[in-house]
Scaffold this motif. Structure first.
Motif, PDB file in Angstrom:
ATOM      1  N   TYR A  23       0.827  -1.201   0.000  1.00 37.42           N
ATOM      2  CA  TYR A  23       0.000   0.000   0.000  1.00 37.42           C
ATOM      3  C   TYR A  23       0.868   1.261   0.000  1.00 37.42           C
ATOM      4  O   TYR A  23       0.562   2.220  -0.706  1.00 37.42           O
ATOM      5  N   TRP A  26       2.226   1.716  -3.422  1.00 38.25           N
ATOM      6  CA  TRP A  26       1.125   2.055  -4.318  1.00 38.25           C
ATOM      7  C   TRP A  26       0.731   3.519  -4.194  1.00 38.25           C
ATOM      8  O   TRP A  26       0.534   4.213  -5.180  1.00 38.25           O
ATOM      9  N   LEU A  44      -3.664  -1.659  -8.772  1.00 36.23           N
ATOM     10  CA  LEU A  44      -4.975  -1.163  -9.185  1.00 36.23           C
ATOM     11  C   LEU A  44      -4.883   0.331  -9.483  1.00 36.23           C
ATOM     12  O   LEU A  44      -3.914   0.991  -9.097  1.00 36.23           O
ATOM     13  N   GLN A  46      -5.433   4.354  -9.030  1.00 33.87           N
ATOM     14  CA  GLN A  46      -5.264   5.158  -7.814  1.00 33.87           C
ATOM     15  C   GLN A  46      -6.581   5.397  -7.064  1.00 33.87           C
ATOM     16  O   GLN A  46      -6.560   5.610  -5.858  1.00 33.87           O
ATOM     17  N   GLU A  47      -7.724   5.392  -7.763  1.00 36.06           N
ATOM     18  CA  GLU A  47      -9.002   5.632  -7.099  1.00 36.06           C
ATOM     19  C   GLU A  47      -9.267   4.592  -6.003  1.00 36.06           C
ATOM     20  O   GLU A  47      -9.884   4.888  -4.986  1.00 36.06           O
ATOM     21  N   TYR A  48      -8.806   3.379  -6.239  1.00 38.07           N
ATOM     22  CA  TYR A  48      -9.020   2.309  -5.269  1.00 38.07           C
ATOM     23  C   TYR A  48      -8.171   2.467  -4.015  1.00 38.07           C
ATOM     24  O   TYR A  48      -8.450   1.839  -3.001  1.00 38.07           O
ATOM     25  N   LEU A  51     -10.755   4.155  -1.951  1.00 36.45           N
ATOM     26  CA  LEU A  51     -12.020   3.426  -1.877  1.00 36.45           C
ATOM     27  C   LEU A  51     -11.929   2.163  -1.019  1.00 36.45           C
ATOM     28  O   LEU A  51     -12.826   1.886  -0.211  1.00 36.45           O
ATOM     29  N   ILE A  52     -10.867   1.406  -1.147  1.00 39.37           N
ATOM     30  CA  ILE A  52     -10.734   0.143  -0.408  1.00 39.37           C
ATOM     31  C   ILE A  52     -10.624   0.374   1.101  1.00 39.37           C
ATOM     32  O   ILE A  52     -11.376  -0.243   1.869  1.00 39.37           O
ATOM     33  N   SER A  55     -14.079   1.744   2.469  1.00 37.27           N
ATOM     34  CA  SER A  55     -15.128   0.720   2.526  1.00 37.27           C
ATOM     35  C   SER A  55     -14.833  -0.317   3.613  1.00 37.27           C
ATOM     36  O   SER A  55     -15.750  -0.796   4.287  1.00 37.27           O
TER      37      SER A  55
END
Length: 80
Positions: A23, A26, A44, A46-48, A51-52, A55
């Motif tokens: 992470y 990333w 993945l 960058q939006e994730y 988001l991950i 959530s």
């Protein structure tokens, strides 16, 4: 039993360190790497990155609230 506890602890530490390293690379290092570099195919979009964790935090908070609700209902039934 002590050896099994150490093995589980080592495994959990290794998994946590691996996730943290992935992470961190990333989110912090990857934005400075060219977009056509081969390393981008292992991550993945960058939006994730936001988001991950959000959530997962919401899911954890919901489960915690459900657990507290069940404990409160059980303690209320014991008093009655």
């Amino acid at each position: 039993m002590e050896l099994a506890d150490r093995a589980v602890g080592f495994l959990l530490s290794f998994i946590s360190l691996s996730i943290f390293t992935y992470y961190t690379f990333w989110v912090i290092i990857l934005p400075f790497v060219d977009g056509d570099h081969f390393v981008h195919k292992y991550f993945l979009p960058q939006e994730y990155a936001i988001l991950i964790p959000v959530s997962a935090g919401v899911a954890l908070l919901c489960l915690l609230c459900i657990f507290i609700g069940f404990v409160m209902l059980k303690s209320k039934k014991k008093k009655a």
